[in-house]
Design an enzyme around this catalytic site. Structure first.
Site, mmCIF file in Angstrom:
data_model
loop_
_atom_site.group_PDB
_atom_site.id
_atom_site.type_symbol
_atom_site.label_atom_id
_atom_site.label_comp_id
_atom_site.label_asym_id
_atom_site.label_seq_id
_atom_site.Cartn_x
_atom_site.Cartn_y
_atom_site.Cartn_z
ATOM 1 C CE1 TYR A 53 -3.315 -2.677 -0.032
ATOM 2 C CE2 TYR A 53 -3.932 -2.101 2.210
ATOM 3 C CZ TYR A 53 -4.131 -2.853 1.077
ATOM 4 O OH TYR A 53 -5.142 -3.777 1.036
ATOM 5 N N PRO A 212 -16.499 -3.531 0.411
ATOM 6 C CG PRO A 212 -16.769 -2.591 2.528
ATOM 7 C CD PRO A 212 -15.711 -2.995 1.545
ATOM 8 C CG LEU A 213 -19.283 0.816 0.880
ATOM 9 C CD1 LEU A 213 -19.050 2.249 1.278
ATOM 10 C CD2 LEU A 213 -20.668 0.341 1.320
ATOM 11 N N GLY A 215 -16.512 -0.255 -4.689
ATOM 12 C CA GLY A 215 -15.910 0.931 -5.292
ATOM 13 C C GLY A 215 -16.758 2.183 -5.191
ATOM 14 N N GLY A 216 -17.637 2.236 -4.200
ATOM 15 C CA GLY A 216 -18.489 3.406 -3.999
ATOM 16 C C GLY A 216 -19.855 3.309 -4.646
ATOM 17 C CG LEU A 218 -23.160 -1.490 -3.396
ATOM 18 C CD1 LEU A 218 -22.674 -2.777 -2.738
ATOM 19 C CD2 LEU A 218 -24.587 -1.662 -3.910
ATOM 20 N N GLY A 220 -24.500 5.339 -2.363
ATOM 21 C CA GLY A 220 -25.341 6.464 -2.746
ATOM 22 C C GLY A 220 -24.746 7.284 -3.867
#
Length: 328
Positions: A53, A212-213, A215-216, A218, A220
């Site tokens: 990273y 979990p989203l 890549g954004g 999920l 909004g």
């Protein structure tokens, strides 16, 4: 904060895991420090990083940032269950990557130095190695555990059969072996339900979902675009996925609005309710984003909502584990 055991171990970790991949490339060092301090204020004790990273080969930029944060003292290191990873390219020579015993041991030493700590709580293999025998991998990990440099070993991006083979090899050596698997898992990517999660549950491994989203997408994204924001989730692969699934995302955001919850909270709340899941990895770029994410812990989805989410984001095949998902 809620806590649970990591897999079959006695180690207690928070139900949300702080992902640090943004530290350095996206988030400045002072802001990274502020996010980690706020995480501890919230009781979030599980931090995940990796030696690659920062994306400057061999530098371990993000690990260095975390190390300087630990060096401030104040019980920071003692409070954190620290997870990092080995596998990725850390130099230009052939043995500067992978899971050879040589690279595992050297990469661990380098991570310890950058992180300014004596022990890595969870040392994760970032990817399966198809060229290294498990006897070699486990011998190296056993050495690190015996030396007190590593406490637990985990995997990331393994297939279900990889988990089974790894644990069988560890069992022959009377070694604890894997305690966790970090895999991509979210409403839009449910492949792990077929074999990875059933294998992990059978073997006593905790599941740590990354992205979990998605890549954004999920979080909004459409509402944020309408408000003039949401650069994340609208470019690259996320942008392509948004174009392909726009109607579904629209319906999802409407469902979340009807529920009175932020879409990101619903996506995380769904994961927290899934069998075998220990802690989804959240990757806030600001303290404010971290504060908002904690709302996911209060989300409780009823059966009807779960069924509606399955309609919007169908599981693979008939749903559930293999082989029932595609056979009788």
């Amino acid at each position: 904060m809620e806590y649970t055991n990591l897999g079959r171990t006695g180690l207690s970790v928070s139900r949300l895991c702080l992902g640090t991949m943004n530290f350095g490339p996206q988030t400045s060092e002072p802001d990274s420090f502020a996010i980690m301090d706020r995480a501890l204020e919230h009781g979030l004790n599980f931090f995940d990083t990796a030696n690659v990273y920062g994306w400057q080969t061999g530098e371990g930029v993000t690990e260095q940032i975390i190390g300087r944060w630990f060096a401030q003292g104040g019980g920071r290191r003692e409070k954190v269950v620290l997870a990092t990873k080995v596998y990725g390219k850390m130099g230009d020579w052939p043995n500067d990557q992978g899971l050879s015993a040589r690279h595992i041991v050297r990469a661990c030493e380098d991570s310890l130095r950058r992180l300014r700590t004596d022990t890595i709580d969870l040392y994760q293999m970032h990817h399966i190695s198809r060229s290294t025998p498990w006897e070699e991998i486990w011998q190296a990990m056993e050495t690190l555990v015996a030396q007190g440099k590593v406490l637990y070993v985990g995997s990331s991006n393994f297939a279900g059969w990889h988990l089974a083979v790894a644990q069988a090899a560890a069992g022959r050596r009377n070694f604890l072996g894997l305690v966790s698997e970090q895999c991509i898992y979210n409403l839009m990517t449910r492949h792990a339900e077929l074999e990875v999660i059933p294998a992990a549950q059978q073997l006593g491994l905790g599941i740590i979902p990354w992205s979990p989203l998605h890549g954004g997408l999920l979080a909004g994204v459409l509402a944020k675009m309408a408000a003039g924001g949401a650069a994340r989730g609208t470019t690259g692969r996320s942008g392509d996925a948004l174009a392909a699934h726009r109607e579904t995302i629209e319906a999802y955001e409407q469902l979340c609005a009807d529920l009175g919850h932020d879409p990101a909270d619903v996506a995380l709340g769904w994961l927290l309710s899934r069998p075998g899941v220990t802690a989804p990895i959240i990757g806030p770029r600001t303290v404010e984003q971290l504060d908002r994410t904690l709302g996911a812990l209060a989300v409780r989805l009823d059966e009807a909502t779960g069924e509606r989410l399955d309609e919007l984001f169908p599981p693979i095949g008939s749903g559930g584990p293999a082989p029932e998902a595609w056979a009788w």
